[in-house]
Scaffold this motif. Structure first.
Motif, PDB file in Angstrom:
ATOM      1  N   LEU A  95      -5.656  -1.637  16.875  1.00 36.12           N
ATOM      2  CA  LEU A  95      -4.207  -1.619  16.994  1.00 36.12           C
ATOM      3  C   LEU A  95      -3.615  -2.983  17.308  1.00 36.12           C
ATOM      4  O   LEU A  95      -2.486  -3.270  16.947  1.00 36.12           O
ATOM      5  CB  LEU A  95      -3.779  -0.619  18.076  1.00 36.12           C
ATOM      6  CG  LEU A  95      -3.950   0.858  17.731  1.00 36.12           C
ATOM      7  CD1 LEU A  95      -3.534   1.721  18.898  1.00 36.12           C
ATOM      8  CD2 LEU A  95      -3.150   1.225  16.498  1.00 36.12           C
ATOM      9  N   PHE A  96      -4.391  -3.831  17.968  1.00 36.31           N
ATOM     10  CA  PHE A  96      -3.858  -5.131  18.348  1.00 36.31           C
ATOM     11  C   PHE A  96      -4.705  -6.244  17.765  1.00 36.31           C
ATOM     12  O   PHE A  96      -5.924  -6.181  17.765  1.00 36.31           O
ATOM     13  CB  PHE A  96      -3.796  -5.278  19.870  1.00 36.31           C
ATOM     14  CG  PHE A  96      -2.729  -4.452  20.509  1.00 36.31           C
ATOM     15  CD1 PHE A  96      -1.445  -4.943  20.659  1.00 36.31           C
ATOM     16  CD2 PHE A  96      -3.007  -3.172  20.951  1.00 36.31           C
ATOM     17  CE1 PHE A  96      -0.450  -4.176  21.240  1.00 36.31           C
ATOM     18  CE2 PHE A  96      -2.024  -2.398  21.540  1.00 36.31           C
ATOM     19  CZ  PHE A  96      -0.745  -2.905  21.685  1.00 36.31           C
ATOM     20  N   ARG A  97      -4.031  -7.248  17.216  1.00 38.09           N
ATOM     21  CA  ARG A  97      -4.686  -8.453  16.756  1.00 38.09           C
ATOM     22  C   ARG A  97      -4.001  -9.615  17.469  1.00 38.09           C
ATOM     23  O   ARG A  97      -2.863  -9.949  17.176  1.00 38.09           O
ATOM     24  CB  ARG A  97      -4.586  -8.610  15.240  1.00 38.09           C
ATOM     25  CG  ARG A  97      -5.096  -9.956  14.737  1.00 38.09           C
ATOM     26  CD  ARG A  97      -5.101 -10.031  13.228  1.00 38.09           C
ATOM     27  NE  ARG A  97      -6.113  -9.182  12.655  1.00 38.09           N
ATOM     28  CZ  ARG A  97      -6.369  -9.125  11.344  1.00 38.09           C
ATOM     29  NH1 ARG A  97      -5.663  -9.862  10.509  1.00 38.09           N
ATOM     30  NH2 ARG A  97      -7.314  -8.323  10.892  1.00 38.09           N
ATOM     31  N   GLY A  98      -4.708 -10.227  18.408  1.00 36.16           N
ATOM     32  CA  GLY A  98      -4.083 -11.241  19.238  1.00 36.16           C
ATOM     33  C   GLY A  98      -3.047 -10.577  20.134  1.00 36.16           C
ATOM     34  O   GLY A  98      -3.338  -9.631  20.848  1.00 36.16           O
ATOM     35  N   LYS A  99      -1.815 -11.059  20.075  1.00 40.58           N
ATOM     36  CA  LYS A  99      -0.745 -10.510  20.899  1.00 40.58           C
ATOM     37  C   LYS A  99       0.163  -9.565  20.126  1.00 40.58           C
ATOM     38  O   LYS A  99       1.151  -9.071  20.669  1.00 40.58           O
ATOM     39  CB  LYS A  99       0.094 -11.660  21.475  1.00 40.58           C
ATOM     40  CG  LYS A  99      -0.686 -12.582  22.407  1.00 40.58           C
ATOM     41  CD  LYS A  99       0.209 -13.676  22.955  1.00 40.58           C
ATOM     42  CE  LYS A  99      -0.558 -14.605  23.882  1.00 40.58           C
ATOM     43  NZ  LYS A  99       0.301 -15.685  24.422  1.00 40.58           N
ATOM     44  N   LYS A 100      -0.183  -9.286  18.864  1.00 40.26           N
ATOM     45  CA  LYS A 100       0.688  -8.460  18.029  1.00 40.26           C
ATOM     46  C   LYS A 100       0.085  -7.088  17.758  1.00 40.26           C
ATOM     47  O   LYS A 100      -1.126  -6.930  17.641  1.00 40.26           O
ATOM     48  CB  LYS A 100       0.971  -9.165  16.698  1.00 40.26           C
ATOM     49  CG  LYS A 100       1.917 -10.342  16.794  1.00 40.26           C
ATOM     50  CD  LYS A 100       2.303 -10.830  15.415  1.00 40.26           C
ATOM     51  CE  LYS A 100       3.360 -11.920  15.459  1.00 40.26           C
ATOM     52  NZ  LYS A 100       3.801 -12.328  14.107  1.00 40.26           N
ATOM     53  N   SER A 133       7.477 -18.221   7.895  1.00 44.48           N
ATOM     54  CA  SER A 133       8.260 -18.252   9.127  1.00 44.48           C
ATOM     55  C   SER A 133       8.771 -16.864   9.491  1.00 44.48           C
ATOM     56  O   SER A 133       8.721 -16.445  10.656  1.00 44.48           O
ATOM     57  CB  SER A 133       9.434 -19.222   8.965  1.00 44.48           C
ATOM     58  OG  SER A 133      10.270 -19.195  10.103  1.00 44.48           O
ATOM     59  N   GLU A 134       9.238 -16.109   8.473  1.00 43.25           N
ATOM     60  CA  GLU A 134       9.738 -14.762   8.719  1.00 43.25           C
ATOM     61  C   GLU A 134       8.600 -13.840   9.177  1.00 43.25           C
ATOM     62  O   GLU A 134       8.789 -13.007  10.066  1.00 43.25           O
ATOM     63  CB  GLU A 134      10.389 -14.195   7.450  1.00 43.25           C
ATOM     64  CG  GLU A 134      11.685 -14.889   7.050  1.00 43.25           C
ATOM     65  CD  GLU A 134      12.791 -14.707   8.072  1.00 43.25           C
ATOM     66  OE1 GLU A 134      12.853 -13.652   8.715  1.00 43.25           O
ATOM     67  OE2 GLU A 134      13.599 -15.636   8.236  1.00 43.25           O
ATOM     68  N   LEU A 135       7.409 -13.998   8.577  1.00 43.82           N
ATOM     69  CA  LEU A 135       6.263 -13.182   8.987  1.00 43.82           C
ATOM     70  C   LEU A 135       5.853 -13.481  10.418  1.00 43.82           C
ATOM     71  O   LEU A 135       5.483 -12.582  11.179  1.00 43.82           O
ATOM     72  CB  LEU A 135       5.078 -13.434   8.039  1.00 43.82           C
ATOM     73  CG  LEU A 135       5.218 -12.894   6.616  1.00 43.82           C
ATOM     74  CD1 LEU A 135       4.063 -13.368   5.748  1.00 43.82           C
ATOM     75  CD2 LEU A 135       5.268 -11.363   6.615  1.00 43.82           C
ATOM     76  N   THR A 136       5.931 -14.750  10.796  1.00 45.90           N
ATOM     77  CA  THR A 136       5.562 -15.150  12.152  1.00 45.90           C
ATOM     78  C   THR A 136       6.519 -14.568  13.192  1.00 45.90           C
ATOM     79  O   THR A 136       6.112 -14.209  14.306  1.00 45.90           O
ATOM     80  CB  THR A 136       5.550 -16.690  12.275  1.00 45.90           C
ATOM     81  OG1 THR A 136       4.637 -17.231  11.322  1.00 45.90           O
ATOM     82  CG2 THR A 136       5.129 -17.125  13.672  1.00 45.90           C
ATOM     83  N   THR A 169      -1.432 -13.474   4.605  1.00 48.57           N
ATOM     84  CA  THR A 169      -2.083 -14.193   5.694  1.00 48.57           C
ATOM     85  C   THR A 169      -1.421 -15.573   5.774  1.00 48.57           C
ATOM     86  O   THR A 169      -0.713 -15.975   4.847  1.00 48.57           O
ATOM     87  CB  THR A 169      -3.595 -14.371   5.454  1.00 48.57           C
ATOM     88  OG1 THR A 169      -3.796 -15.292   4.378  1.00 48.57           O
ATOM     89  CG2 THR A 169      -4.267 -13.040   5.129  1.00 48.57           C
ATOM     90  N   PRO A 170      -1.643 -16.323   6.848  1.00 49.97           N
ATOM     91  CA  PRO A 170      -1.045 -17.661   6.939  1.00 49.97           C
ATOM     92  C   PRO A 170      -1.529 -18.610   5.847  1.00 49.97           C
ATOM     93  O   PRO A 170      -0.811 -19.541   5.466  1.00 49.97           O
ATOM     94  CB  PRO A 170      -1.494 -18.147   8.323  1.00 49.97           C
ATOM     95  CG  PRO A 170      -1.725 -16.893   9.107  1.00 49.97           C
ATOM     96  CD  PRO A 170      -2.274 -15.917   8.119  1.00 49.97           C
ATOM     97  N   GLU A 171      -2.742 -18.382   5.308  1.00 45.65           N
ATOM     98  CA  GLU A 171      -3.303 -19.285   4.305  1.00 45.65           C
ATOM     99  C   GLU A 171      -2.920 -18.911   2.882  1.00 45.65           C
ATOM    100  O   GLU A 171      -2.704 -19.773   2.028  1.00 45.65           O
ATOM    101  CB  GLU A 171      -4.843 -19.311   4.410  1.00 45.65           C
ATOM    102  CG  GLU A 171      -5.376 -19.869   5.708  1.00 45.65           C
ATOM    103  CD  GLU A 171      -5.292 -18.866   6.854  1.00 45.65           C
ATOM    104  OE1 GLU A 171      -5.290 -17.650   6.566  1.00 45.65           O
ATOM    105  OE2 GLU A 171      -5.194 -19.308   8.021  1.00 45.65           O
ATOM    106  N   LYS A 172      -2.817 -17.619   2.600  1.00 42.84           N
ATOM    107  CA  LYS A 172      -2.508 -17.178   1.244  1.00 42.84           C
ATOM    108  C   LYS A 172      -1.938 -15.764   1.277  1.00 42.84           C
ATOM    109  O   LYS A 172      -2.027 -15.051   2.285  1.00 42.84           O
ATOM    110  CB  LYS A 172      -3.755 -17.217   0.360  1.00 42.84           C
ATOM    111  CG  LYS A 172      -4.855 -16.259   0.790  1.00 42.84           C
ATOM    112  CD  LYS A 172      -6.056 -16.364  -0.132  1.00 42.84           C
ATOM    113  CE  LYS A 172      -7.150 -15.362   0.289  1.00 42.84           C
ATOM    114  NZ  LYS A 172      -8.319 -15.453  -0.610  1.00 42.84           N
ATOM    115  N   ILE A 173      -1.355 -15.361   0.148  1.00 45.38           N
ATOM    116  CA  ILE A 173      -0.849 -13.998  -0.014  1.00 45.38           C
ATOM    117  C   ILE A 173      -1.577 -13.386  -1.198  1.00 45.38           C
ATOM    118  O   ILE A 173      -1.417 -13.817  -2.346  1.00 45.38           O
ATOM    119  CB  ILE A 173       0.672 -13.990  -0.253  1.00 45.38           C
ATOM    120  CG1 ILE A 173       1.404 -14.601   0.949  1.00 45.38           C
ATOM    121  CG2 ILE A 173       1.162 -12.557  -0.489  1.00 45.38           C
ATOM    122  CD1 ILE A 173       2.898 -14.719   0.766  1.00 45.38           C
TER     123      ILE A 173
END
Length: 214
Positions: A95-100, A133-136, A169-173
């Motif tokens: 359910l959680f990945r890092g703080k999200k 930026s919007e995803l972040t 993902t941050p590297e690619k979609i």
């Protein structure tokens, strides 16, 4: 042995009754109203307006689906307008990945989505940077965006989608789908009935496979 069997049967019956009661509550109007208020409150904090007529809680896979949905999002030049017969999420075991909080999948069926991103000339920013930026900024981590039998408009393109799965993902979609028709504002002819799989980075599109179906 008989005593152990009696205890096991008791706990089995208790579990069945508890599961049935929980399911009845999750499907009740009272729970629907509580969840509806929570969705409205959370979405308003992110400049989004969400309306729907029915809410369905699902156990397998665990998730929530909204029916007859409309979504309006407008934040710093990024606009999303969408309507769907069904819009929902399914949850990951992790359910959680890092703080999200992690969503395994967001799905949209039988609808349309119009996405407007401010032109690079106006902002001085690459569309890729705006998307990332919007995803972040989102309070959730999205595993996959799944679209079925819908129309999507973005960056001068309009796609009539049969199935489309997008994995950011941050590297690619990553993307994998079957498209009924693709139209671009700068091209006179459309591209019809094709399947494709690949990924997009800031500077290139990487194609793994492409197949014309007609």
């Amino acid at each position: 042995m008989r005593r152990i069997n009696t205890i096991l049967i008791f706990f089995l019956c208790f579990f069945v009754v508890l599961a049935g009661a929980s399911w009845s509550f999750l499907q009740s109007r009272a729970f629907g109203r509580l969840l509806s208020k929570a969705i409205t409150k959370v979405s308003s904090e992110f400049d989004a307006k969400v309306k729907f007529t029915r809410l369905d809680v699902r156990f397998f896979p665990p998730g929530i689906a909204l029916e007859d949905v409309s979504v309006d999002y407008d934040r710093k030049g990024t606009k999303v307008k969408a309507e769907a017969g069904e819009l929902g999420v399914s949850f990951d075991i992790q359910l959680f990945r890092g703080k999200k909080f992690r969503l395994r999948e967001i799905f949209l069926k039988e609808g349309f989505a119009e996405i407007v991103i401010v032109d690079e000339k106006e902002t001085g920013r690459h569309p890729w940077d705006i998307i990332q930026s919007e995803l972040t900024k989102l309070p959730i981590d999205i595993g996959t965006l799944a679209i079925e039998n819908s129309r999507v408009s973005i960056l001068d393109m309009t796609l009539d989608v049969h199935t489309l799965r997008i994995s950011p993902t941050p590297e690619k979609i990553g993307f994998d789908g079957e498209i009924k028709q693709l139209r671009h504002a700068s091209v006179a002819n459309s591209l019809d009935l094709f399947k494709f799989k690949g990924a997009m980075t800031k500077n290139e599109i990487q194609a793994e496979s492409f197949q014309i179906l007609q």
